[in-house]
Scaffold this active site. Structure first.
Site, PDB file in Angstrom:
ATOM      1  N   ASN A   1      61.028  91.191 -26.991  1.00 28.86           N
ATOM      2  CA  ASN A   1      60.413  92.506 -26.785  1.00 28.86           C
ATOM      3  C   ASN A   1      60.703  93.419 -27.974  1.00 28.86           C
ATOM      4  OD1 ASN A   1      63.077  92.388 -25.705  1.00 28.86           O
ATOM      5  ND2 ASN A   1      62.746  94.162 -24.407  1.00 28.86           N
TER       6      ASN A   1
ATOM      7  N   GLU B   1      60.411  97.387 -28.699  1.00 31.55           N
ATOM      8  CA  GLU B   1      60.138  98.711 -28.132  1.00 31.55           C
ATOM      9  C   GLU B   1      59.790  99.726 -29.221  1.00 31.55           C
ATOM     10  OE1 GLU B   1      63.501  99.532 -25.568  1.00 31.55           O
ATOM     11  OE2 GLU B   1      62.788  98.044 -24.108  1.00 31.55           O
TER      12      GLU B   1
ATOM     13  N   CYS C   1      56.085  93.233 -24.862  1.00 32.48           N
ATOM     14  CA  CYS C   1      56.955  92.303 -24.143  1.00 32.48           C
ATOM     15  C   CYS C   1      57.208  91.039 -24.960  1.00 32.48           C
ATOM     16  CB  CYS C   1      56.312  91.907 -22.814  1.00 32.48           C
ATOM     17  SG  CYS C   1      56.382  93.184 -21.546  1.00 32.48           S
TER      18      CYS C   1
ATOM     19  N   GLU D   1      56.924  87.987 -23.984  1.00 34.40           N
ATOM     20  CA  GLU D   1      55.876  86.984 -23.768  1.00 34.40           C
ATOM     21  C   GLU D   1      54.695  87.243 -24.697  1.00 34.40           C
ATOM     22  OE1 GLU D   1      57.488  88.820 -21.568  1.00 34.40           O
ATOM     23  OE2 GLU D   1      57.707  87.801 -19.637  1.00 34.40           O
TER      24      GLU D   1
ATOM     25  N   CYS E   1      56.083  90.589 -16.385  1.00 28.57           N
ATOM     26  CA  CYS E   1      55.423  91.760 -15.791  1.00 28.57           C
ATOM     27  C   CYS E   1      53.963  91.405 -15.481  1.00 28.57           C
ATOM     28  CB  CYS E   1      55.503  92.952 -16.739  1.00 28.57           C
ATOM     29  SG  CYS E   1      54.365  92.846 -18.140  1.00 28.57           S
TER      30      CYS E   1
ATOM     31  N   CYS F   1      51.761  90.634 -18.486  1.00 28.68           N
ATOM     32  CA  CYS F   1      52.086  89.353 -19.126  1.00 28.68           C
ATOM     33  C   CYS F   1      51.615  88.181 -18.281  1.00 28.68           C
ATOM     34  CB  CYS F   1      53.581  89.256 -19.392  1.00 28.68           C
ATOM     35  SG  CYS F   1      54.076  90.254 -20.821  1.00 28.68           S
TER      36      CYS F   1
HETATM   37  N1  THU Z   1      60.085  93.036 -20.720  1.00 23.80           N
HETATM   38  C1  THU Z   1      59.677  91.886 -21.334  1.00 23.80           C
HETATM   39  O1  THU Z   1      59.737  91.765 -22.567  1.00 23.80           O
HETATM   40  N2  THU Z   1      59.218  90.876 -20.558  1.00 23.80           N
HETATM   41  C2  THU Z   1      59.207  90.885 -19.207  1.00 23.80           C
HETATM   42  O2  THU Z   1      58.794  89.912 -18.603  1.00 23.80           O
HETATM   43  C3  THU Z   1      59.715  92.058 -18.473  1.00 23.80           C
HETATM   44  C4  THU Z   1      60.003  93.259 -19.303  1.00 23.80           C
HETATM   45  C5  THU Z   1      60.622  94.119 -21.569  1.00 23.80           C
HETATM   46  C6  THU Z   1      59.729  95.313 -21.750  1.00 23.80           C
HETATM   47  C7  THU Z   1      60.741  96.388 -22.098  1.00 23.80           C
HETATM   48  O3  THU Z   1      61.008  96.342 -23.494  1.00 23.80           O
HETATM   49  C8  THU Z   1      61.991  95.975 -21.349  1.00 23.80           C
HETATM   50  O4  THU Z   1      61.816  94.601 -21.002  1.00 23.80           O
HETATM   51  C9  THU Z   1      62.269  96.783 -20.092  1.00 23.80           C
HETATM   52  O5  THU Z   1      61.164  96.827 -19.268  1.00 23.80           O
END
Ligand code: THU
Length: 130
Positions: free
Chosen positions: A39, A41, A50, A52, A83, A86
């Site tokens: 991920n 941000e 994310c 994925e 999520c 994804c």
């Molecule tokens: N996140 C992912 O990268 N993948 C997931 O399947 C769930 C959430 C990340 C997004 C964000 O940067 C952090 O986790 C918190 O939500």
């Protein structure tokens, strides 16, 4: 290295200064190659991506469009499921029968078919009239 280990390794590179929640993902493509993502941000929170999505982008950038196996890992009390967004992204590129392993850094693993992540997924059949 197992696919979960690949996801765990790339997770360490996650850029998650806001949530502090680092996620790693790995895809094994139809050719057997492994693509990873973490991920990323952003201070403009909705612009974050994310893990994925990163792994999918790496696979597509390398010229492959299908994966047979996925792994996602985070430091969490229970395996972190992708999520909603994804799930739709993964459905686009999963071969029939593709499986996903969701893992915690403590070694708990939950596995299921990718097709079960998103019942009733929007797919090409819904656009037949267009
Ligand atoms: N996140 C992912 O990268 N993948 C997931 O399947 C769930 C959430 C990340 C997004 C964000 O940067 C952090 O986790 C918190 O939500």
């Amino acid at each position: 290295m197992s696919l979960i280990d690949e996801a765990a390794a790339v997770r360490l590179n996650a850029y998650a200064p806001y949530s502090k929640f680092k996620v790693g993902a790995a895809l094994k493509s139809a050719s057997g190659a492994v693509y990873v993502g973490c991920n990323v941000e952003n201070i403009a929170y909705p612009e974050g991506t994310c893990a994925e999505a990163g792994a999918i982008a790496a696979m597509i950038a390398s010229g492959e469009t299908q994966f047979v196996e996925a792994a996602v890992i985070a430091e969490s009390p229970s395996p972190v499921p992708p999520c909603g967004g994804c799930r739709q992204k993964l459905a686009e590129f999963a071969v029939e029968g593709a499986r996903i392993a969701m893992a915690t850094t403590d070694g708990v693993v939950q596995e299921m078919p990718v097709s079960e992540l998103l019942p009733g997924a929007f797919d090409a059949s819904h656009m037949d009239q267009v």
